[in-house]
Design an enzyme around this catalytic site. Structure first.
Site, PDB file in Angstrom:
ATOM      1  N   ASP A 180       0.839  -1.190   0.000  1.00 33.57           N
ATOM      2  CA  ASP A 180       0.000   0.000   0.000  1.00 33.57           C
ATOM      3  C   ASP A 180       0.876   1.242   0.000  1.00 33.57           C
ATOM      4  O   ASP A 180       1.941   1.244  -0.624  1.00 33.57           O
ATOM      5  CB  ASP A 180      -0.932  -0.031   1.219  1.00 33.57           C
ATOM      6  CG  ASP A 180      -2.295   0.551   0.924  1.00 33.57           C
ATOM      7  OD1 ASP A 180      -2.375   1.767   0.709  1.00 33.57           O
ATOM      8  OD2 ASP A 180      -3.278  -0.205   0.912  1.00 33.57           O
ATOM      9  N   HIS A 240      -3.510   6.026   3.245  1.00 35.89           N
ATOM     10  CA  HIS A 240      -4.324   4.868   2.887  1.00 35.89           C
ATOM     11  C   HIS A 240      -3.806   3.588   3.539  1.00 35.89           C
ATOM     12  O   HIS A 240      -4.565   2.805   4.113  1.00 35.89           O
ATOM     13  CB  HIS A 240      -4.338   4.739   1.364  1.00 35.89           C
ATOM     14  CG  HIS A 240      -5.288   3.724   0.822  1.00 35.89           C
ATOM     15  ND1 HIS A 240      -4.920   2.413   0.584  1.00 35.89           N
ATOM     16  CD2 HIS A 240      -6.583   3.824   0.439  1.00 35.89           C
ATOM     17  CE1 HIS A 240      -5.947   1.756   0.086  1.00 35.89           C
ATOM     18  NE2 HIS A 240      -6.976   2.582  -0.015  1.00 35.89           N
ATOM     19  N   SER A 290     -11.171  -1.037  -0.451  1.00 37.98           N
ATOM     20  CA  SER A 290      -9.882  -0.994   0.250  1.00 37.98           C
ATOM     21  C   SER A 290     -10.035  -1.291   1.723  1.00 37.98           C
ATOM     22  O   SER A 290      -9.113  -1.811   2.359  1.00 37.98           O
ATOM     23  CB  SER A 290      -9.253   0.395   0.102  1.00 37.98           C
ATOM     24  OG  SER A 290      -8.780   0.614  -1.195  1.00 37.98           O
TER      25      SER A 290
END
Length: 896
Positions: A177, A232, A538
């Site tokens: 990520d 994220h 996600s």
């Protein structure tokens, strides 16, 4: 643990079922096709009245030997690489090598002008070429603050922690990520490597952005520090296993942080494969990838590399994509990988919303803050409220129903943007803006430009209550508080509208299963506040990765493919509108149930059924349907004999426009070779299920349902199935471009390309229309001072194609035996929107056959045409009806 019945699933979450008008079940002889239950969404279009260039820039080159993780010998792979470099040099292929792969993918990624594709494709040793996709950090949707505990409760992860004592301790989870903020106290803090995050690597550096216009930013600058500056990855890792103010699904796992994004922007697929190979080197047990590229095929390198990881002993979990609003067939790699667990999203059941108090009634008013507007204070009160209507002053010519100067404007949601409502009220002198929802529940109002005035959103119920007080003559104010309150989400437990729909373009059933991903509160970099609430597949994928860690802790012998089967067998099908079973190609097997998976003593394989297409032939134009029979193996792992009863539930179907399909209730059937089967302890039995499609040829129906197997010991398992109802090759793949409002552009065409100041523009010969509309007159492409003016074939893909070939035709119409493919790109994804295009260049060369050899030759000046042959998805190469063809108008090459 006895699982909840499907029909009662939302009631078990404390939600009231909503009623939706039930159309009659459609039958195949209805001339107008299925009766729509509801549209899935509004068809997406381009953001501007222009084309959207989706042409790739770099390429994967796959060589012939299997990669080492799939049995290839290291020496043979090295020999492949050396041979390719020699052959490419001898063939005059102009490229720059980016990355070299040996373990999960045998080959290279290269930077190369697309004009070199013909030469590269014909280079000895090349097995396949794939376009390099750029992968953006999935853009989350900000939301009201929910309670992570409710997300854990949705999947029974709280039960697994509190009653079964599972934490994921000893399990290594890789997070590919944006990195992880390892200094965050919910991960134990400290300097990298830490006790919780001892593994990791930064493959790109802070300034990297694959989509940047700055060439320097497109060059990775790797280092050993996987600190997250984007956010994220930290959010994703928190869902997997935070242990602090946020409690993740598996708070005892050990992390590997593999950073493939800079502080902003996108990455590319070859960097993802490099990270996969590093995770393999570090012996990770589970890999979570909350990233991907929509519309791709299962043969795309990130998907096949993921399959190789599964073969090597790693559980691979990936988000299925956030392109649900772009229609069906929108799933993407790596989640579409054959052995990957592709995860869909459902909305969290509860939100923790900020709380205001309406005076003088004392009514509690939960609210969300409009995106990008400063939050209200936590004490004090607003000015008195006045209802001003919908506030669409600029676009719809509304006049405000009352003057809000010096007051708080109460505005109705709907018909224009949140920013217009907010700005109109502020321009009229409002000191605060409150937007009331027009459907039940809270909402997240985005795209608002802050004008220094508080702006919030409230529910329909709160708005109606305040309006009633105002109409009764009260001076209503809102008292701000520092409190929060838990509110039930009206879409809690349902499929998130952004979650991508399958099927995979080869009609494999994807997604595989679902987890909470809508409105999830988790960790965030300390530099950005430490915590955030985001939505996306996600957020669903790491929930499944954490669940897999809990189950691996409980039973380390669970196989990598067995893990997906177990989670699918014990998942709970989710509902649409509290009444109907959600589409299988939207939810997969349904919402995972961790305690049920832990306690399962019954398993069924296969754990999902991909039915393919139902029309297998035509007689006098009439479709011939063929039912699909699958043998199910029911295994009884308990210590007592169990009698199982077979059952079946139909799910919703979709039909119609790929980009904006509608939902329908269709009556498919399932018949069993035996309705009951008795299986002794520790043994298994086989049962055949024959599934017949609803019979709606010509309406592009994707249908599905669930085989239900119930044991007399209380065990329940399900097997999802889905298929295409009709002749799949009837779908037209290459179609005109729809710019909206009835404006269509007839493509394909042949064009030249010009670099403009802000974007790449395709210059059609006739400025009034497309080339094909210009009457087919020829034009000249000039090679001036040796600089090529290449012809491009521009096409829009309404659906994925399995093969795409461009051939050259000379002025005498010769192609057969003289000239062959100028570009052969294999399987291609569909366009993202109805205005999307891809462009393919011809470099002026072709291949001339001489006996059994092929010689690449630069063609002389003259008149030429380009010819497309596109094989439809799952098409039969020997069937002419499965190919779409197009031949360009004549154009001239004149080098001088």
């Amino acid at each position: 643990m006895r699982r909840r019945p499907v029909v009662g699933a939302l009631a078990a979450f404390g939600l009231a079922a909503t009623t939706v008008a039930l159309p009659s079940i459609a039958t195949a002889d209805d001339p107008d096709g299925p009766e729509p239950l509801a549209p899935v969404h509004t068809a997406p279009t381009s953001d501007q009245d222009t084309l959207v260039n989706e042409t790739p820039g770099a390429w994967f080159v796959e060589l012939e030997t299997a990669p080492t993780a799939q049995g290839g010998k290291a020496a043979a792979v090295r020999s492949d690489h050396a041979a390719f470099r020699r052959a490419a040099r001898d063939a005059g292929v102009e490229y720059t090598e980016r990355e070299e792969f040996t373990a999960l993918f045998n080959g290279f990624s290269v930077d190369m002008d697309s004009s070199q594709l013909g030469r590269l494709q014909r280079t000895e040793g090349v097995a396949a070429i794939y376009p390099m996709v750029q992968v953006a950090v999935p853009e989350p949707q900000t939301a009201a603050i929910p309670d992570m505990a409710t997300a854990l409760a949705m999947t029974g992860s709280d039960v697994a922690q509190n009653e079964l004592g599972l934490t994921g301790e000893g399990i290594k989870v890789a997070v590919m990520d944006t990195g992880i903020d390892y200094e965050h106290p919910d991960f134990g803090g400290g300097e990298f490597p830490t006790e919780r995050i001892p593994y990791g690597y930064d493959f790109v550096g802070d300034d990297y952005n694959a989509g940047s216009s700055d060439p320097a930013a497109r060059v990775p600058q790797p280092d050993g520090d996987p600190m997250d500056c984007q956010g994220h990855g930290t959010h994703v890792a928190g869902i997997v296993g935070a242990d602090g103010d946020v409690l993740g699904v598996a708070p005892g796992v050990t992390f590997g942080a593999y950073r493939v994004f800079g502080c902003e922007g996108s990455t590319e697929a070859d960097i993802m494969i490099s990270a996969m190979e590093k995770a393999l080197e570090d012996d990770m047990d589970i890999l979570n990838m909350s990233i991907g590229s929509s519309f791709t095929w299962p043969d795309y390198p990130t998907a096949t590399a993921s399959d190789a990881l599964v073969d090597a002993g790693m559980v691979v979990v990936a988000s299925i994509g956030n392109s649900g609003r772009t229609g069906v067939y929108s799933t993407g790699a790596p989640g579409v990988g054959e052995k990957v667990i592709g995860v869909a999203s459902v909305d969290n059941t509860n939100n923790d919303a900020a709380l205001a108090i309406a005076e003088p009634s004392g009514t509690e008013v939960p609210y969300t803050v409009l995106s990008d507007v400063a939050a209200p204070p936590t004490s004090g009160s607003t000015d008195p409220m006045v209802h001003v209507g919908r506030g669409c002053v600029d676009t719809l010519g509304d006049e405000l129903l009352a003057d809000p100067a010096g007051m708080t404007a109460l505005v109705d949601r709907g018909d224009c943007t949140f920013d217009e409502k907010y700005s109109s009220a502020v321009a009229a002198g409002a000191t605060a803006v409150v937007i009331a929802n027009n459907i039940p529940g809270l909402f997240n109002g985005g795209g608002v430009v802050d004008a220094g005035v508080p702006g919030i959103g409230i529910s329909l119920a709160s708005g109606d209550a305040i309006k009633a007080e105002i109409d009764g003559g009260a001076d209503v104010t809102l008292a701000w508080t520092d409190q929060t309150t838990s509110v039930v989400s009206p879409t809690g437990g349902e499929k998130s509208d952004f979650s991508s729909y399958g099927l995979s373009p080869d009609l494999t059933l994807k997604p595989d299963l679902a987890a909470p991903g809508g409105n999830i509160h988790s960790t965030y970099p300390l530099a950005k506040g430490g915590y955030a609430t985001l939505s996306g597949t996600s957020m669903a994928s790491p929930h499944v990765a954490g669940a897999a860690a809990l189950l691996l802790e409980a039973d380390p012998e669970i196989g990598t493919t067995e893990m997906r089967d177990l989670l699918q067998n014990t998942a709970e099908p989710i509902l649409y509108a509290g009444t109907y079973v959600e589409t299988v190609h939207g939810q997969g097997a349904g919402l995972i149930d961790v305690p049920a998976a832990y306690a399962a003593t019954t398993s069924v394989t296969p754990a999902k059924i991909s039915l393919g297409e139902s029309v297998v032939d035509r007689v006098d134009g009439a479709p011939v349907y063929e039912p699909v029979t699958t043998t199910l193996t029911v295994a009884n792992d308990s210590d007592a004999e169990v009698t199982y009863t077979m059952g079946h539930t139909t799910a919703l179907a979709t039909y119609g426009d790929t980009f904006a399909p509608s939902l329908a209730i269709l009556d498919g059937t399932a018949e069993f070779s035996a309705t009951e089967v008795t299986v002794p302890a520790g043994e298994s039995a086989e049962v055949d299920v024959t599934i017949t499609s609803p019979g709606f040829d010509g309406f592009e129906v994707i249908y599905g349902g669930f085989v239900e197997i119930t044991g007399d010991d209380g065990s329940e398992v399900t097997v999802p199935y889905a298929g295409f109802d009709g002749d799949y090759q009837d779908i037209e793949a290459i179609t005109p471009i729809d710019l909206g409002d009835g404006e269509m552009i007839d493509v394909p065409w042949v064009s030249r390309i010009t670099e403009c100041a802000e974007f790449v523009e395709f210059d059609c010969i006739d400025p009034a229309g497309t080339f094909s509309e210009a009457g087919g007159e020829s034009f000249t492409l000039d090679w001036v001072d040796g600089l090529p003016d290449y012809p491009y074939v521009v096409a829009h893909f309404n659906h994925q194609v399995e093969d795409f070939e461009i051939s050259v035709i000379d002025s005498k119409g010769r192609t057969k035996g003289a000239f062959t493919v100028a570009a052969d790109l294999g399987s291609l994804g569909r366009s993202e929107t109805s205005a999307g295009i891809q462009a393919f260049v011809w470099d002026g060369t072709a291949t001339k056959k001489r006996g059994n050899t092929e010689v690449t030759k630069t063609l002389k000046d003259g008149d030429y045409q380009l010819h497309i042959d596109a094989l439809k998805a799952n098409g039969d190469r020997s069937n002419p009806d499965h190919w779409e063809t197009w031949t360009s108008p004549t154009f001239t090459i004149d080098r001088h």
